[in-house]
Design an enzyme around this catalytic site. Structure first.
Site, PDB file in Angstrom:
ATOM      1  CE  LYS A  14      36.598 -15.247  21.150  1.00  0.00           C
ATOM      2  NZ  LYS A  14      36.030 -14.127  20.366  1.00  0.00           N
ATOM      3  NE  ARG A  89      40.342 -10.103  23.537  1.00  0.00           N
ATOM      4  CZ  ARG A  89      39.284 -10.771  24.000  1.00  0.00           C
ATOM      5  NH1 ARG A  89      39.442 -11.875  24.677  1.00  0.00           N
ATOM      6  NH2 ARG A  89      38.067 -10.331  23.762  1.00  0.00           N
ATOM      7  NE  ARG A 128      28.391 -10.726  23.474  1.00  0.00           N
ATOM      8  CZ  ARG A 128      29.664 -10.901  23.114  1.00  0.00           C
ATOM      9  NH1 ARG A 128      30.113 -12.124  22.872  1.00  0.00           N
ATOM     10  NH2 ARG A 128      30.480  -9.888  22.980  1.00  0.00           N
ATOM     11  NE  ARG A 134      30.646  -9.216  27.308  1.00  0.00           N
ATOM     12  CZ  ARG A 134      31.519  -9.819  26.546  1.00  0.00           C
ATOM     13  NH1 ARG A 134      31.352 -11.103  26.242  1.00  0.00           N
ATOM     14  NH2 ARG A 134      32.568  -9.178  26.085  1.00  0.00           N
ATOM     15  NE  ARG A 146      34.239  -5.933  23.267  1.00  0.00           N
ATOM     16  CZ  ARG A 146      32.974  -6.349  23.299  1.00  0.00           C
ATOM     17  NH1 ARG A 146      31.988  -5.483  23.391  1.00  0.00           N
ATOM     18  NH2 ARG A 146      32.699  -7.621  23.242  1.00  0.00           N
TER      19      ARG A 146
END
Ligand code: AMP
Length: 188
Positions: A14, A89, A128, A134, A146
């Protein structure tokens, strides 16, 4: 105004695709994840409240993200619309969004859903983690939480938008350019 919901599991791409979409369609990119991460970096009370939830892979309360989105709607000028990335969400957030928009005589234009299989989610997030650093990408159990949270709380939004005739699913597997072309074709 256009209101696109950019939907998909964590790691679907996204954030990666949002940049070219906002440029092509003159949209304001609103990523609740990015907004929350900048609150954390700035050490605001909201950031402090959100930090442990995010780092555990849990959602922050609906009212928190709804408030952030509403204030951005009020304070953003000069765009043709908004690209909502990571919001809504939950079904409650989707209803709150519909309510915010209907007060302005507006509605969600479409839900653009980037779909990748679960097997690819973890691979994408692991990549990532090396690039963006992160905190919520670094630990396996947080990533798994998650993914579970996505299936339990976020995936029901697919039916929500299908019932409204606003759901467009895009195959998110492939090169960045291929996925981008599929998204543009769907929006155009
Ligand atoms: P993201 O950058 O979209 O992957 O979001 C990172 C984290 O921020 C999520 O795992 C949640 O903890 C939190 N977050 C982002 N957007 C929302 C939302 N719409 N509702 C609740 N929590 C959110």
């Amino acid at each position: 105004m256009k209101y696109y919901v950019l939907f998909g599991p964590p790691g679907a791409g996204k954030g990666t695709q949002a940049g070219s979409m906002v440029e092509r369609y003159n949209l304001c990119h609103l990523s609740t994840g990015e907004l929350l991460r900048s609150e954390i970096a700035a050490g605001t009370p909201l950031g402090l409240q959100a930090k442990s939830l995010i780092e555990g892979g849990n959602l922050v309360p609906d009212e928190v993200v709804e408030g952030m989105i509403e204030s951005k709607f009020q304070n953003t000028k000069g765009v043709n619309g908004f690209l909502l990335d990571g919001f809504p969400r939950t079904i409650a957030q989707a209803r709150a969004l519909d309510e915010m928009l209907s007060k302005k005589g507006e509605e969600v234009t479409a839900c653009i859903s980037l779909m990748i299989p679960d097997s690819l989610i973890r691979e994408r997030i692991a990549n990532r983690a090396k690039i963006e650093g992160r905190a919520d990408d670094a630990r396996d159990e947080v990533v798994l939480n998650r993914i579970d949270t996505y299936h339990a709380k976020t995936e029901p939004l697919i039916d929500y938008y299908i019932e409204k005739g606003k759901y467009r699913e895009i195959d998110g597997v492939g090169s960045i350019e291929d996925v981008r072309s599929r998204i543009f074709a769907a929006i155009d």
